[in-house]
Design an enzyme around this catalytic site. Structure first.
Site, PDB file in Angstrom:
ATOM      1  N   GLY A 218       0.804  -1.218   0.000  1.00 23.18           N
ATOM      2  CA  GLY A 218       0.000   0.000   0.000  1.00 23.18           C
ATOM      3  C   GLY A 218       0.840   1.272   0.000  1.00 23.18           C
ATOM      4  O   GLY A 218       2.067   1.240   0.170  1.00 23.18           O
ATOM      5  N   HIS A 219       0.161   2.392  -0.119  1.00 21.70           N
ATOM      6  CA  HIS A 219       0.837   3.695  -0.203  1.00 21.70           C
ATOM      7  C   HIS A 219       1.620   3.997   1.073  1.00 21.70           C
ATOM      8  O   HIS A 219       1.211   3.659   2.167  1.00 21.70           O
ATOM      9  CB  HIS A 219      -0.165   4.822  -0.477  1.00 21.70           C
ATOM     10  CG  HIS A 219      -1.345   4.856   0.417  1.00 21.70           C
ATOM     11  ND1 HIS A 219      -2.453   5.630   0.154  1.00 21.70           N
ATOM     12  CD2 HIS A 219      -1.623   4.208   1.565  1.00 21.70           C
ATOM     13  CE1 HIS A 219      -3.322   5.466   1.107  1.00 21.70           C
ATOM     14  NE2 HIS A 219      -2.867   4.614   1.960  1.00 21.70           N
TER      15      HIS A 219
END
Lengths: 305, 305, 305
Positions: A218-219
Site C-alpha cells: 500500500g501507499h
C-alpha cells in the site's frame, strides 16, 4: 555466450585445484546435465546421485567426497556457489525496449535495461541500468527505479493508493494519491504485484528486497533492505518493514504496522493496525501474530480442551 | 451457429421421446429464455418457476414432473446436462491470433487455438489445439500447454520462481529458475493467475484441473488431474496436490506440502511446510489445517471457555 | 489548469473570510508546499508543523488556531475539505483512447472517458462518461460501466466465473458463464482486480463502492453502494454485501454469504458459505467471523489456558 573456467570458479570459492582450463557454460539439474554443465549437491546423499549424472562440475559440501571424482569440487555452501555461477553465466544484459512497449518520451532508462512486450512506462519515470522489466508491466508516473531491478510480467508499480474520506453525505471522496515510489537497486518484484505510490509522500522498497508474485504493497510503506516477501502478502498503508525481515505467504499487515529488523512472520499471519513486532531471528505466527511458541502452546491447549 | 435437436439431447441423456425435431440454439436463465433456449431446474420448486418461462426445453430432475408439460425433460443430473448442452452449443472454435498479440516465431500453436489482444507468447512455447488464450496473457519460454486449455486475461504462465540463496554478505542471489511448465489438456486457468516454471525441473498441472482467479502456484509444484483450486489460493514451491483434491478460496500451502487425492481443504486453510493431508473425501480446515470436526470442536471449546 | 480561490473554498466549507482573491492550484504535503498549495492539519500538533511550511492555505480543525496565522482556515473536517479541494483541482477530464488500446467497434464510451495503453474493451461493452480506464485493463463483453468510474491498471472486468459441474466420469464441465456485469457510478476498482460476470444472471457493484488492488469478486455477487473493500479480499459466487459495509484486507467470503448494511469485517476474517453477518456499525473478526469482542475474549481465554 558467457562462460566460466574451472580456474575462475576456483578463485571465486577457494577450490582446490582441478582441471583449470575446463570450461562451463550452464548450470542445470542432474537429468539434463552434460560436460559443460555445473550441478550442485546439498549433502552426501545428493552427491551419490549427482555423480551418476554427466555434469562436468559438481559443487558439493566440504568433506562429503574427498577426491573420489575429479568433477567434485568442495565448497562451504554449494547451493550459494551454484547460484553465483548461474548469475555469472547469464552474461551481460542486452537491454532494449520491445517494439510494442509504450515508453513515454520523458521516461529515462539506464544502460542495458530491457522492457518487455506490452509494457507501459509513464511520463517522468526513471529506471536505472541493467533492469529487466518483463512483459505487460505498468510503471506509473512518479516512480523511480534503481539499478539491476527485475519486475516480472503484469506487475503494476506506482498505482493509486486506497485512501478515501467519507463526507457528511456518507459518500467517499478519494484522498489525493499524488506521491512517489522509490525502488532500490537489485530489488526483484514478482508477476502481477501491485505497489502503490505514496499518497502525499513516498513508498520505498529498499535495496536487495525480493518480492514474490501477487503481493500488494500500500501507499507510503517503507520496506528496508534484503527483506523477503512471499507470494500474496498484503501490506496496508504506511507499514514499515525493517532490514532482513521475512514475511511468509499470504501474510497481512494492517495500517501503520512495524516489523522489526530480522523478524520472521509465518504464512497467513496477521498484524493489527499500529502494532510492532520486534526481535531479529524471532518467529511470529497467527492472527493476531504472536511468538510462534506461544501460538503453538495455544493450539495445544485447545486440543487438550 | 451450433444447434442441438431434441433428439440429439435425448440420445445424450436417455430422455423419453419428445418433439424430436425441435431445435435449440442456446442455454439461458429463466428471464431471458425463448423457444430456442434450454433451461434447467434443480428441484421441484425451481421447476415451478421454470415452467412460467418461455424456454423451449426444461431439464428437470427425474420424478419431479411426470408429463405435466411437453417442454420438461427428466434427467438424472439436470445441471450437468445443462452444462453439457451449453458446451456443445458453443460450437467449434474459430481460433486465430489477435493482431496485437505478440507470438514468437518459434512458438507453436495448435489448430483452433485463439490468442487474445495484447497477449505475449514467448519463444519456444508450445500450445495445443482448441485452446482459448484470453487477452493480455503472458506465456513465458519453457511452457508446454495441452489441448483445450483456457487461460483467462492477465494470467502469467511460466514466470520466474521465488528462490534465493543468502550469501555470506547477507544479500540474496537468485537460485536459477530455468525449468519448465507443463499444463495438461482441458485445464482452465483464471484471470491474473501466476504460475511459475520449475527452478531446474518442471511445474506440472494435470489434465482437467480448474483454477480460479488470482491463484499463485510456485515453482516445481505438481498438481494432479481434476483438481479444483478456488480464487486466491497460494502454493509455495514443490507442493504436490493429488487427483480430485479441492482447495477452497485463499488456502495457503507451505513448501513441499502434499495434499492427498480427493482431500478437501476449506477456505483460508493453511498447511505447514512439509506436511501431508490425506484421505479421499475428508475435509480439513484451519491453520494449521486439521480435520474439520476437530477444528469445530476446538472452536466450540473456546466458546465454552 | 484548474484553480480555486480562497473565496470559492470559503463558500464550499463556510470559512471565515480571508484573502478572498488568493488563488490555489494544487494540494500537497508540507515539505513540497508553496504559496499556491493547500495543505491540511488533522490536529493541533500537526498544525504546528503545517505552519512551518510554505503552504498558502492550511485547513485545520475548528478551534485549533483562532486567528494566529492568516493562512489557517478552520473547518469541521479538514481532511475531507482537503480531499474535496484536490478533486476539484484535478479539473475536467480530457478523455481519449490511447492508440495502443483495443476498443471494439461496438463498444460505447461516454464523453471525457479515457482508456489507457494496452487496454482491451470487448464488443458491446458500454462505459459511461468521465471514466478513467487505466493501462492494460480488460473489460469483457457483457459489461456495463457507469459514469465517473475509475479502473486501475491490469484489472479484468467481466471475466468468466468459476463454476463447474462434475460428470459421472469424474470430470468437470464448465457451467455456462454467459451473464453480465453492471458497475455503478463513481465506483473505483484497484490494480489487477478480477471481477467475474454473472453465470446466467448479473454481477453488480453499486454506486460509490471502492475496491482496492488484487480483489476477486465472483460471479453473481451483488455489492451495494458506498462499500469499502480492502486489498486482496475474495468473494466467492453469489455473495451479497449491503450498503456501507467495510471488508478489511484479505477477507474471504464463501458462496452465498450476506454482509448486512454497515457491517465491518476485520482483515483476514472469513465467513462460511450461506452465513449472514448483521448489524450496522458492528465489527466482526476471525474465521469463522464472530463479533470482535467474542473473538478477543476467545483469544484471551486461550492465553490463560
Amino acid at each position: 555466450m558467457a562462460r566460466l573456467t574451472r580456474k575462475q570458479i576456483g578463485e571465486m570459492f577457494g577450490l582446490a585445484p582441478g582441471e583449470e582450463e575446463r570450461v562451463f557454460t550452464r548450470v542445470s539439474g542432474y537429468e539434463t546435465a552434460d560436460a559443460e554443465a555445473i550441478v550442485f549437491a546439498r549433502d552426501a546423499a545428493a552427491l551419490e546421485i549427482a555423480i551418476e549424472s554427466a555434469a562436468g562440475l559438481i559443487l558439493a559440501p566440504l568433506g562429503t567426497a574427498p577426491g573420489r571424482d575429479a568433477r567434485v569440487a568442495a565448497v562451504k555452501d554449494p547451493k550459494y556457489a551454484f547460484a553465483v555461477c548461474a548469475r555469472w553465466l547469464e552474461g551481460p544484459k542486452a537491454g532494449g525496449v520491445h517494439a510494442s512497449a509504450r515508453v513515454a518520451e520523458s521516461a529515462v532508462l539506464g544502460e542495458g535495461t530491457s522492457v518487455g512486450a506490452g509494457s507501459v512506462i509513464e511520463a517522468g519515470v526513471r529506471i536505472g541500468a541493467g533492469c529487466e522489466i518483463g512483459s505487460r508491466v505498468t510503471i506509473q508516473a512518479g516512480s523511480k527505479i534503481g539499478n539491476g531491478v527485475v519486475v516480472q510480467a503484469g506487475a503494476v508499480l506506482g498505482s493509486t493508493g486506497f485512501g478515501y474520506v467519507r463526507g457528511p453525505d456518507g459518500r467517499y471522496v478519494r484522498f489525493p494519491q499524488i506521491g512517489t515510489l522509490w525502488v532500490g537497486d537489485d530489488v526483484e518484484i514478482g508477476a502481477n504485484c501491485t505497489i502503490d505510490r505514496g499518497a502525499l509522500g513516498e513508498t520505498r522498497i529498499g535495496r536487495g528486497t525480493k518480492i514474490d508474485n501477487l503481493v500488494h504493497i500500500g501507499h507510503n510503506c517503507r520496506i528496508g533492505e534484503d527483506v523477503m516477501i512471499a507470494a500474496q502478502v498484503g501490506l496496508a498503508g504506511s507499514c514499515v518493514v525493517e532490514d532482513g525481515a521475512m514475511l511468509g505467504g499470504q501474510v497481512g499487515l494492517g495500517e501503520n504496522v512495524e516489523i522489526g529488523a530480522g523478524v520472521m512472520l509465518g504464512g497467513q499471519g496477521g498484524v493489527l493496525p499500529g502494532k510492532r513486532l520486534d526481535g531479529a531471528g524471532k518467529v511470529f505466527w497467527g492472527t493476531p501474530a504472536r511468538p510462534v511458541r506461544e501460538y503453538l502452546r495455544d493450539l495445544a491447549r485447545l486440543k487438550k480442551g
